[in-house]
Design an enzyme around this catalytic site. Sequence first.
Site, PDB file in Angstrom:
ATOM      1  N   ILE A  32       0.825  -1.201   0.000  1.00  0.00           N
ATOM      2  CA  ILE A  32       0.000   0.000   0.000  1.00  0.00           C
ATOM      3  C   ILE A  32       0.861   1.254   0.000  1.00  0.00           C
ATOM      4  CG2 ILE A  32      -1.620   1.322   1.432  1.00  0.00           C
ATOM      5  CD1 ILE A  32      -2.842  -1.434   2.216  1.00  0.00           C
ATOM      6  N   TYR A 181      -0.549  -8.090  16.122  1.00  0.00           N
ATOM      7  CA  TYR A 181      -0.547  -7.195  14.963  1.00  0.00           C
ATOM      8  C   TYR A 181      -1.771  -6.278  14.991  1.00  0.00           C
ATOM      9  CZ  TYR A 181      -1.173  -5.459  10.245  1.00  0.00           C
ATOM     10  OH  TYR A 181      -1.382  -4.630   9.160  1.00  0.00           O
ATOM     11  N   LYS A 185      -1.840  -2.075  15.339  1.00  0.00           N
ATOM     12  CA  LYS A 185      -2.491  -1.150  14.412  1.00  0.00           C
ATOM     13  C   LYS A 185      -3.565  -0.333  15.124  1.00  0.00           C
ATOM     14  CE  LYS A 185      -1.511  -0.977  10.657  1.00  0.00           C
ATOM     15  NZ  LYS A 185      -0.413  -0.198   9.997  1.00  0.00           N
TER      16      LYS A 185
END
Length: 320
Positions: A32, A181, A185
């Site tokens: 991204i 994870y 985030k």
Amino acid sequence: MSSTSSTPSWSVHRLPRAERRIFLVTGGNAGIGYFTAEQLCTTGATVVLGSRDPAKAEAAAASIRSRVAGAQVRVVRLDLADLSTLTTTVDSLRVDRLDAVVHNAGVALDVPPRRETADGHELMFGTNHLGHFALTAGLMPLLSAAPAARVVTVGSFAAKSERLDLDDLQSRRTYRPKQSYGRSKLAQMYFGLELDRRLRALGSSVQSLVVHPGGALDSLTPSRAPVHVRTAGARLRGAPAALLVQGKHAGAWPAVRAVLDPAARGGELWGPRLFGLRGAPRQEAVWGHLADAAVAARLWDISCGLTGVSPAVLPHDLAR
């Protein structure tokens, strides 16, 4: 929800011009981050790719130049897992202002064992959250020098189902890679919103926005050799998923809009239009747990203690 800051004329394929503006994209060498950088380069802006692997970043810059005529793109070394290096990274930008930073870089581990950064922090929390937290502190003088700079933090749809354990942010008691994870985030996203609250309190012109890419798969991502090569087999296998999710080129759209759309505002959350998973970018309601300012403030204080910095409290801002 419908967005009060959306504009009918916005198109991901017709981005507004941004000559003389300077943007930094962390992790701009792949995924991204690469597509965010490529799309921003089409506006005439100068885009800096921050990467811990300069060779991969140079390959990404070359790919962008081959696709975007006259692209103004360059590379700086950035290792978010080593806080001691961030001052050097900021100095190496060699700019007197920064119009936006896109906090995109991240580590995602799928299997144990638990790993740590150079500073002794759990690798995903330390890189994805603490690294960007500390980097923002170093960049704040450059952001404050721009007329209307933006900090755009790229979270994850995976964070929507997670909750922070403020007593075990480093996953020392319980370590499950995918959970850690998602929580790293989520911590980033809390940070982005709390940063904007603190910037508003200071009267700063810098705004902080949070985005997420929805569902973004390699198999739906167009090739950008040598950065990413999609085989015919991968394309066929990924085709059914296109009903629900999208490629990483589309996953970049919310971040690009948060950087460029003059109607976007600090404190907002942007993501894909269709079920938060695919489609054009739109403003969406801040998730219920993410709106908890008390959790965000506690996370901020803990992050200050772990990094030794505070991104928003600067004499330059206080004097504005």
